[in-house]
Design a protein around this motif. Structure first.
Motif, PDB file in Angstrom:
ATOM      1  N   ALA A 216       0.731  -1.210  -0.026  1.00  0.00           N
ATOM      2  CA  ALA A 216      -0.005  -0.165   0.048  1.00  0.00           C
ATOM      3  C   ALA A 216       0.849   1.154   0.013  1.00  0.00           C
ATOM      4  CB  ALA A 216      -0.991   0.154   1.340  1.00  0.00           C
ATOM      5  N   HIS A 217       0.698   2.299  -0.804  1.00  0.00           N
ATOM      6  CA  HIS A 217       1.236   3.393  -0.943  1.00  0.00           C
ATOM      7  C   HIS A 217       0.911   4.513   0.240  1.00  0.00           C
ATOM      8  CE1 HIS A 217       1.814   2.122  -5.345  1.00  0.00           C
ATOM      9  NE2 HIS A 217       2.909   2.442  -5.016  1.00  0.00           N
ATOM     10  N   THR A 218       1.908   4.782   1.113  1.00  0.00           N
ATOM     11  CA  THR A 218       1.853   5.497   2.290  1.00  0.00           C
ATOM     12  C   THR A 218       2.662   6.687   2.349  1.00  0.00           C
ATOM     13  OG1 THR A 218       1.526   3.238   3.229  1.00  0.00           O
ATOM     14  CG2 THR A 218       2.060   5.060   4.772  1.00  0.00           C
ATOM     15  N   ALA A 219       2.316   7.685   2.862  1.00  0.00           N
ATOM     16  CA  ALA A 219       2.918   9.180   2.991  1.00  0.00           C
ATOM     17  C   ALA A 219       4.149   8.917   3.983  1.00  0.00           C
ATOM     18  CB  ALA A 219       1.987  10.044   3.570  1.00  0.00           C
ATOM     19  N   PRO A 220       5.213   9.402   3.174  1.00  0.00           N
ATOM     20  CA  PRO A 220       6.572   9.137   4.202  1.00  0.00           C
ATOM     21  C   PRO A 220       6.726  10.581   4.790  1.00  0.00           C
ATOM     22  CG  PRO A 220       6.824  10.046   1.680  1.00  0.00           C
ATOM     23  CD  PRO A 220       5.433   9.869   2.060  1.00  0.00           C
ATOM     24  N   GLY A 221       6.008  11.513   5.031  1.00  0.00           N
ATOM     25  CA  GLY A 221       6.165  12.812   5.789  1.00  0.00           C
ATOM     26  C   GLY A 221       6.532  12.310   6.878  1.00  0.00           C
ATOM     27  N   PRO A 222       5.542  11.723   8.033  1.00  0.00           N
ATOM     28  CA  PRO A 222       5.994  11.354   9.465  1.00  0.00           C
ATOM     29  C   PRO A 222       7.476  11.017   9.733  1.00  0.00           C
ATOM     30  CG  PRO A 222       3.950  10.627   8.922  1.00  0.00           C
ATOM     31  CD  PRO A 222       4.291  10.988   7.757  1.00  0.00           C
ATOM     32  N   SER A 223       7.793   9.882   8.906  1.00  0.00           N
ATOM     33  CA  SER A 223       9.218   9.400   9.023  1.00  0.00           C
ATOM     34  C   SER A 223      10.123  10.138   8.550  1.00  0.00           C
ATOM     35  CB  SER A 223       9.185   7.983   8.290  1.00  0.00           C
ATOM     36  OG  SER A 223       8.348   7.060   8.686  1.00  0.00           O
ATOM     37  N   THR A 224       9.923  11.002   7.633  1.00  0.00           N
ATOM     38  CA  THR A 224      10.920  12.084   6.915  1.00  0.00           C
ATOM     39  C   THR A 224      11.245  13.127   7.988  1.00  0.00           C
ATOM     40  OG1 THR A 224      10.028  11.486   4.677  1.00  0.00           O
ATOM     41  CG2 THR A 224      11.419  13.801   4.990  1.00  0.00           C
ATOM     42  N   PHE A 225      10.025  13.605   8.575  1.00  0.00           N
ATOM     43  CA  PHE A 225      10.173  14.804   9.778  1.00  0.00           C
ATOM     44  C   PHE A 225      11.005  14.049  10.721  1.00  0.00           C
ATOM     45  CE2 PHE A 225       6.123  16.584   7.760  1.00  0.00           C
ATOM     46  CZ  PHE A 225       6.658  17.561   7.205  1.00  0.00           C
ATOM     47  N   ALA A 226      10.548  12.893  11.321  1.00  0.00           N
ATOM     48  CA  ALA A 226      11.383  12.334  12.078  1.00  0.00           C
ATOM     49  C   ALA A 226      13.002  12.097  12.260  1.00  0.00           C
ATOM     50  CB  ALA A 226      10.742  11.198  12.988  1.00  0.00           C
ATOM     51  N   LEU A 227      13.309  11.721  10.941  1.00  0.00           N
ATOM     52  CA  LEU A 227      14.604  11.827  10.723  1.00  0.00           C
ATOM     53  C   LEU A 227      15.403  13.073  10.536  1.00  0.00           C
ATOM     54  CD1 LEU A 227      14.185   8.637   8.416  1.00  0.00           C
ATOM     55  CD2 LEU A 227      15.536   8.605  10.475  1.00  0.00           C
TER      56      LEU A 227
END
Length: 303
Positions: A216-227
């Motif tokens: 399933a295609h999922t937004a990377p935003g949360p992980s990107t911000f955390a990193l």
């Protein structure tokens, strides 16, 4: 950039829809909280199964629970319509629910207190569980300064009313979804504010990661911000404790992502962990998720 012009007909329809929204809200606020919740449940149990969204929900349930018997699928379909009806009706009076002492308990309140006291910022992540708007209300009530993402309504007049409704229960820092919203989230994080994102819906062009065993295609935003900011993901969930509009909001153990230097791989690892968290919550309480959304690729729904 100049604001786009809309036809007289479109504006008239928007105003009519806004007037209807006002009328429904006014009527809802005349009745006790549980009566409003119960009415929403009854209406959607009747109307939901005759809509096209019913087929989407059924397909989603069969993807998630391929071994489930026909009777179990039918029971879940009825239960999720009941829950969705309650959720939409409760949104109209959510400020009353939040203000009613004893209707919302918070498990992990000490974690929210830590974030508010300076252990933040964090990236709050969650999904559309039960009356999901209760979660941002509790985050703000705990004293956390947080940018809450939202998808603007197509009707700008209704959108303004929804924003005012959220203002009633404390949510004041909004960041719309999209590029402008992402920039505002970054600015908020730079100021030391937390951000909150739903991460359980389809995001075209996002990271492909397993969700109930199907990519399933999922937004990377949360992980990107955390990193990018070296901060943890803070998973949240809400569940209905009943009877009626009573809830438990849970602040789960934080997820700390590993920064290996391979940003693409690290983001994908974060997306997988978020998907796993959301899937676990759904498996625990399947009737309380938002099943009417096409979460998986379009071809899945053509079968």
């Amino acid at each position: 950039m100049a604001a786009p012009k809309h036809s007289y007909v479109a504006v008239s329809i928007w105003m009519l829809e806004a007037a209807l929204f006002d009328a429904v809200c006014a009527v809802a606020r005349l009745f006790p909280i549980d009566s409003v919740s119960n009415f929403g449940a009854r209406i959607f149990r009747v109307l939901g199964p005759v809509t096209s969204a019913h087929r989407v929900a059924e397909r989603n349930l069969r993807i998630a629970f391929p071994e489930a018997a026909e009777a179990e699928i039918n029971q879940l379909l009825r239960a999720q319509w009941t829950e969705l009806g309650r959720t939409l009706a409760e949104f109209l009076i959510l400020d009353r629910i939040v203000a009613d002492t004893g209707r919302v308990e918070v498990e992990g309140a000490e974690r929210l207190a830590e974030i508010a006291a300076g252990a933040g910022p964090v990236v709050f992540v969650s999904g559309h569980f039960s009356s999901f708007e209760v979660m941002p209300a509790m985050i703000i009530k705990a004293g956390v300064r947080c940018q809450i993402t939202y998808r603007a309504m197509n009707n700008p007049y209704v959108d303004a009313r929804v924003r005012r409704s959220r203002f009633r229960y404390g949510v004041r820092l909004f960041a719309p979804k999209g590029l402008d919203g992402a920039r505002e989230l970054v600015r908020g994080l730079e100021r030391g504010e937390s951000v909150a994102l739903m991460n359980d819906q389809k995001f075209n062009g996002g990271v492909a990661a397993p969700f109930f065993g199907v990519m399933a295609h999922t937004a990377p935003g949360p992980s990107t911000f955390a990193l990018r900011f070296g901060i943890p993901l803070q998973p949240m969930s809400v569940q209905r404790t009943g009877p009626g509009a009573r809830f438990k909001v849970i602040a789960h153990a934080p997820i700390r992502l590993e920064d290996t230097g391979d940003r693409a791989a690290d983001v994908e690892a974060g997306v997988r962990r978020i998907n796993a968290f959301v899937e676990d919550r759904i498996r625990a309480r399947p009737a309380e998720w938002f099943w009417v959304h096409k979460r998986w690729p379009n071809e899945v729904y053509r079968r």
